[in-house]
Design a protein around this motif. Structure first.
Motif, PDB file in Angstrom:
ATOM      1  N   ALA A   8     -37.467  -6.540  46.688  1.00 41.86           N
ATOM      2  CA  ALA A   8     -38.473  -7.149  45.565  1.00 41.86           C
ATOM      3  C   ALA A   8     -37.894  -7.629  44.648  1.00 41.86           C
ATOM      4  O   ALA A   8     -36.912  -7.347  44.063  1.00 41.86           O
ATOM      5  N   TYR A   9     -38.333  -8.788  43.900  1.00 45.42           N
ATOM      6  CA  TYR A   9     -37.795  -9.589  42.763  1.00 45.42           C
ATOM      7  C   TYR A   9     -38.525  -8.743  41.740  1.00 45.42           C
ATOM      8  O   TYR A   9     -39.615  -8.560  41.580  1.00 45.42           O
ATOM      9  N   VAL A  10     -37.641  -8.468  40.681  1.00 41.38           N
ATOM     10  CA  VAL A  10     -38.064  -7.639  39.469  1.00 41.38           C
ATOM     11  C   VAL A  10     -37.898  -8.729  38.247  1.00 41.38           C
ATOM     12  O   VAL A  10     -39.040  -8.554  37.560  1.00 41.38           O
ATOM     13  N   GLU A  11     -36.870  -9.379  38.062  1.00 39.58           N
ATOM     14  CA  GLU A  11     -36.791 -10.312  36.822  1.00 39.58           C
ATOM     15  C   GLU A  11     -35.535 -11.142  37.017  1.00 39.58           C
ATOM     16  O   GLU A  11     -34.918 -11.102  38.111  1.00 39.58           O
ATOM     17  N   PRO A  12     -35.251 -12.298  36.558  1.00 40.60           N
ATOM     18  CA  PRO A  12     -34.292 -13.225  36.768  1.00 40.60           C
ATOM     19  C   PRO A  12     -33.100 -12.632  37.072  1.00 40.60           C
ATOM     20  O   PRO A  12     -32.581 -11.769  36.120  1.00 40.60           O
ATOM     21  N   GLY A  13     -32.562 -12.589  37.795  1.00 43.93           N
ATOM     22  CA  GLY A  13     -31.042 -11.926  38.324  1.00 43.93           C
ATOM     23  C   GLY A  13     -30.962 -10.502  38.815  1.00 43.93           C
ATOM     24  O   GLY A  13     -30.079 -10.013  39.189  1.00 43.93           O
ATOM     25  N   MET A  62     -36.203 -18.217  43.209  1.00 42.19           N
ATOM     26  CA  MET A  62     -36.881 -17.326  42.825  1.00 42.19           C
ATOM     27  C   MET A  62     -35.978 -16.432  41.779  1.00 42.19           C
ATOM     28  O   MET A  62     -36.454 -15.986  40.721  1.00 42.19           O
ATOM     29  N   VAL A  63     -35.228 -15.794  42.549  1.00 42.48           N
ATOM     30  CA  VAL A  63     -34.268 -14.643  41.930  1.00 42.48           C
ATOM     31  C   VAL A  63     -33.564 -15.068  40.732  1.00 42.48           C
ATOM     32  O   VAL A  63     -33.300 -14.251  39.637  1.00 42.48           O
ATOM     33  N   ARG A  64     -33.157 -16.242  40.396  1.00 51.91           N
ATOM     34  CA  ARG A  64     -32.695 -16.849  39.025  1.00 51.91           C
ATOM     35  C   ARG A  64     -33.585 -17.165  38.107  1.00 51.91           C
ATOM     36  O   ARG A  64     -33.080 -17.638  37.177  1.00 51.91           O
ATOM     37  N   GLY A  65     -34.812 -16.685  38.513  1.00 51.87           N
ATOM     38  CA  GLY A  65     -35.900 -17.365  37.562  1.00 51.87           C
ATOM     39  C   GLY A  65     -36.241 -18.662  37.361  1.00 51.87           C
ATOM     40  O   GLY A  65     -36.884 -19.239  36.510  1.00 51.87           O
ATOM     41  N   ARG A  66     -36.093 -19.493  38.517  1.00 53.82           N
ATOM     42  CA  ARG A  66     -36.371 -21.081  38.472  1.00 53.82           C
ATOM     43  C   ARG A  66     -38.076 -21.078  39.091  1.00 53.82           C
ATOM     44  O   ARG A  66     -38.147 -22.414  39.283  1.00 53.82           O
ATOM     45  N   THR A  67     -38.568 -20.227  39.173  1.00 56.06           N
ATOM     46  CA  THR A  67     -39.993 -20.411  39.445  1.00 56.06           C
ATOM     47  C   THR A  67     -40.753 -19.478  38.772  1.00 56.06           C
ATOM     48  O   THR A  67     -40.374 -18.789  38.055  1.00 56.06           O
ATOM     49  N   SER A  68     -42.111 -19.608  39.314  1.00 58.01           N
ATOM     50  CA  SER A  68     -43.006 -18.708  38.626  1.00 58.01           C
ATOM     51  C   SER A  68     -43.500 -17.218  39.375  1.00 58.01           C
ATOM     52  O   SER A  68     -44.343 -16.724  39.151  1.00 58.01           O
ATOM     53  N   ALA A  69     -42.361 -17.067  40.106  1.00 58.19           N
ATOM     54  CA  ALA A  69     -42.451 -15.710  40.886  1.00 58.19           C
ATOM     55  C   ALA A  69     -43.070 -14.652  40.124  1.00 58.19           C
ATOM     56  O   ALA A  69     -42.145 -14.333  38.884  1.00 58.19           O
ATOM     57  N   PRO A  70     -43.812 -13.901  40.462  1.00 61.07           N
ATOM     58  CA  PRO A  70     -43.963 -12.552  39.663  1.00 61.07           C
ATOM     59  C   PRO A  70     -43.245 -11.423  39.978  1.00 61.07           C
ATOM     60  O   PRO A  70     -42.402 -11.390  41.193  1.00 61.07           O
ATOM     61  N   ARG A  71     -43.260 -10.494  39.188  1.00 67.71           N
ATOM     62  CA  ARG A  71     -42.541  -9.034  39.103  1.00 67.71           C
ATOM     63  C   ARG A  71     -42.985  -8.438  40.369  1.00 67.71           C
ATOM     64  O   ARG A  71     -44.196  -8.435  40.716  1.00 67.71           O
ATOM     65  N   ASP A  72     -42.167  -7.930  41.230  1.00 64.43           N
ATOM     66  CA  ASP A  72     -42.575  -7.184  42.361  1.00 64.43           C
ATOM     67  C   ASP A  72     -42.968  -7.875  43.683  1.00 64.43           C
ATOM     68  O   ASP A  72     -43.248  -7.306  44.463  1.00 64.43           O
ATOM     69  N   LEU A  73     -42.515  -9.096  43.529  1.00 68.77           N
ATOM     70  CA  LEU A  73     -42.772 -10.055  44.867  1.00 68.77           C
ATOM     71  C   LEU A  73     -41.937  -9.529  45.839  1.00 68.77           C
ATOM     72  O   LEU A  73     -40.911  -9.544  45.546  1.00 68.77           O
ATOM     73  N   VAL A  74     -42.601  -9.337  46.898  1.00 72.63           N
ATOM     74  CA  VAL A  74     -41.637  -8.804  48.116  1.00 72.63           C
ATOM     75  C   VAL A  74     -40.935 -10.135  48.919  1.00 72.63           C
ATOM     76  O   VAL A  74     -42.020 -11.050  49.020  1.00 72.63           O
ATOM     77  N   LEU A  75     -39.869 -10.115  48.974  1.00 72.97           N
ATOM     78  CA  LEU A  75     -39.127 -11.356  49.424  1.00 72.97           C
ATOM     79  C   LEU A  75     -38.831 -11.374  50.916  1.00 72.97           C
ATOM     80  O   LEU A  75     -39.117 -10.387  51.364  1.00 72.97           O
ATOM     81  N   GLY A  76     -38.558 -12.733  51.273  1.00 71.86           N
ATOM     82  CA  GLY A  76     -38.062 -12.722  52.777  1.00 71.86           C
ATOM     83  C   GLY A  76     -38.900 -13.653  53.612  1.00 71.86           C
ATOM     84  O   GLY A  76     -39.949 -13.274  53.927  1.00 71.86           O
TER      85      GLY A  76
END
Length: 412
Positions: A8-13, A62-76
């Protein structure tokens, strides 16, 4: 009931492996799920035990923070798996089937799907045409970098492999069918590549190398790959492609040294909106650089395929127009040269079966070309960090240890 773990995406980086609910045949509320999709019943779907799932450059945006992806979005969105449960309305897919999952979710019922435009299905994302697993603003379908995932409209979406044992022998090639191989191939097709073509591919990441492999499969005479990362250029050379180091300057000069003329018949943009400048400007982000250089580089009457991702909103862009997805393009150059452009998601189902056959019958070894490298689910955060640092590898996550810690090209 089985548990489930996912990246999951947590925050940029930062990404992390989290415990998440085991999937059901209903789209439940969660990070990034469109409210209009909450409670959507999917008896036309299946539950997959994920065999392989890949880290994609699109995930990195998304992981670089270059979108509006929310915290805890499951990736893949690159998924290959075994069916462990089927919905009431599934007719042809069976428990035990080993299948590739196209990254773009399609209903098979709408006008666009019936016309083969499965990348812009009208029924799976309430906000806009087109959807994908684990991606921001794509409807909220849960991502597949997990142990288990739900796939809707299974009879339509899933590509079943004809022989399980044969498929497992070529699993690192077949895992590329969910996205990068069809996407790169689509870039080459829409660029008009045909036997005897000269082709320039901007970007030596996995999609760029897949585009180069696709161009070769289509019969191109010369395929040139441009990048500024030495390890990726070396990977391209070892795969048999000519290379251009754009950190040295305008690619036209180096193309002329290779071909005798400063133009190619067809070009592919496999970089997208986080492009950097050429030559002395290679350290600086310049999002229109690749598109403008390809218009200069492509011969009059040619075409440019653009599988590289461009967005409508980029919070980390270098200027205000780019934050809105507005780039300073030399469209007059393209118009004067009568160039054609094709953008947007690849309609994976247009190509995946044919490319599967090419893999199964040894016409292409795409895993070797892109440097497929197997990692565990727990190693996914490090895989993201390494890929972000420019590693010339395609990281393949093996959530259940079914593939083993071996890789195609990992030692190269």
């Amino acid at each position: 009931m089985a548990g489930n773990r996912a990246v999951a995406y947590v925050e940029p980086g930062k990404v992390e492996v989290q415990d998440i609910p085991y999937p059901t045949l209903e789209l439940r509320d969660g990070p990034g799920v469109n409210p209009a999709n909450v409670g959507r019943q999917c008896q036309h779907g299946v539950i997959l035990r994920v065999v392989t799932t890949n880290i994609c450059g699109s995930d990195q945006h998304m992981v670089r923070g270059r979108t509006s992806a929310p915290r805890d979005l499951v990736l893949g969105h690159e998924i290959l798996g075994e069916v462990v449960e089927v919905g009431r309305d599934v007719e042809f897919i069976k428990v035990g089937d080993l299948c590739s999952v196209p990254f773009n979710i399609a209903c098979g019922r709408c006008r666009n799907c019936k016309e083969g435009k499965t990348g812009i299905c009208l029924n799976v994302n309430p906000d806009r045409p087109g959807s994908a697993y684990g991606y921001v603003d794509m409807g909220g379908w849960v991502g597949g970098q997990a142990e288990y995932v739900m796939v809707p409209y299974a009879d339509w979406n899933l590509l079943r492999f004809p022989d399980r044992d044969q498929a497992m022998e070529k699993i690192l090639d077949l895992t590329m069918l969910s996205d990068i191989f069809p996407t790169g191939f689509h870039g080459a097709v829409t660029a008009g590549v045909r036997p005897g073509s000269t082709v320039y591919v901007a970007g030596a990441g996995p999609v760029g190398l897949a585009a180069a492999a696709g161009a070769r499969l289509l019969g191109a005479a010369v395929v040139i790959v441009g990048d500024l990362i030495p390890e990726r250029l070396d990977r391209a050379r070892r795969a048999g492609f000519e290379t251009v180091d754009v950190s040295l300057g305008d690619p036209r000069d180096q193309v002329e040294q290779l071909l005798g003329v400063p133009e190619v018949d067809a070009a592919v943009d496999a970089v997208g909106f986080e492009a950097r400048g050429h030559g002395a400007g290679a350290a600086q982000e310049a999002p229109a650089t690749v598109l403008n250089s390809l218009m200069e580089l492509t011969a009059a009457g040619g075409a440019i395929g653009i599988p590289g991702l461009y967005v409508t909103a980029d919070p980390g862009a270098v200027d205000e127009p780019a934050r809105r997805g507005s780039l300073s393009l030399s469209l007059g150059t393209g118009w004067a040269k009568s160039l054609s452009f094709t953008t947007g998601q690849c309609p994976v189902m247009r190509y995946n079966r044919s490319l599967m056959m090419a893999i199964l019958h040894d016409r292409v070894s795409i895993a070797d070309v892109v440097g497929a490298t197997v990692i565990s689910l727990d190693d996914a955060p490090q895989g993201y960090a390494d890929f972000d640092g420019g590693a010339a590898r395609k990281y393949v996550i093996d959530p259940h240890g079914l593939v083993g810690a071996t890789s195609a090209g990992a030692a190269g």
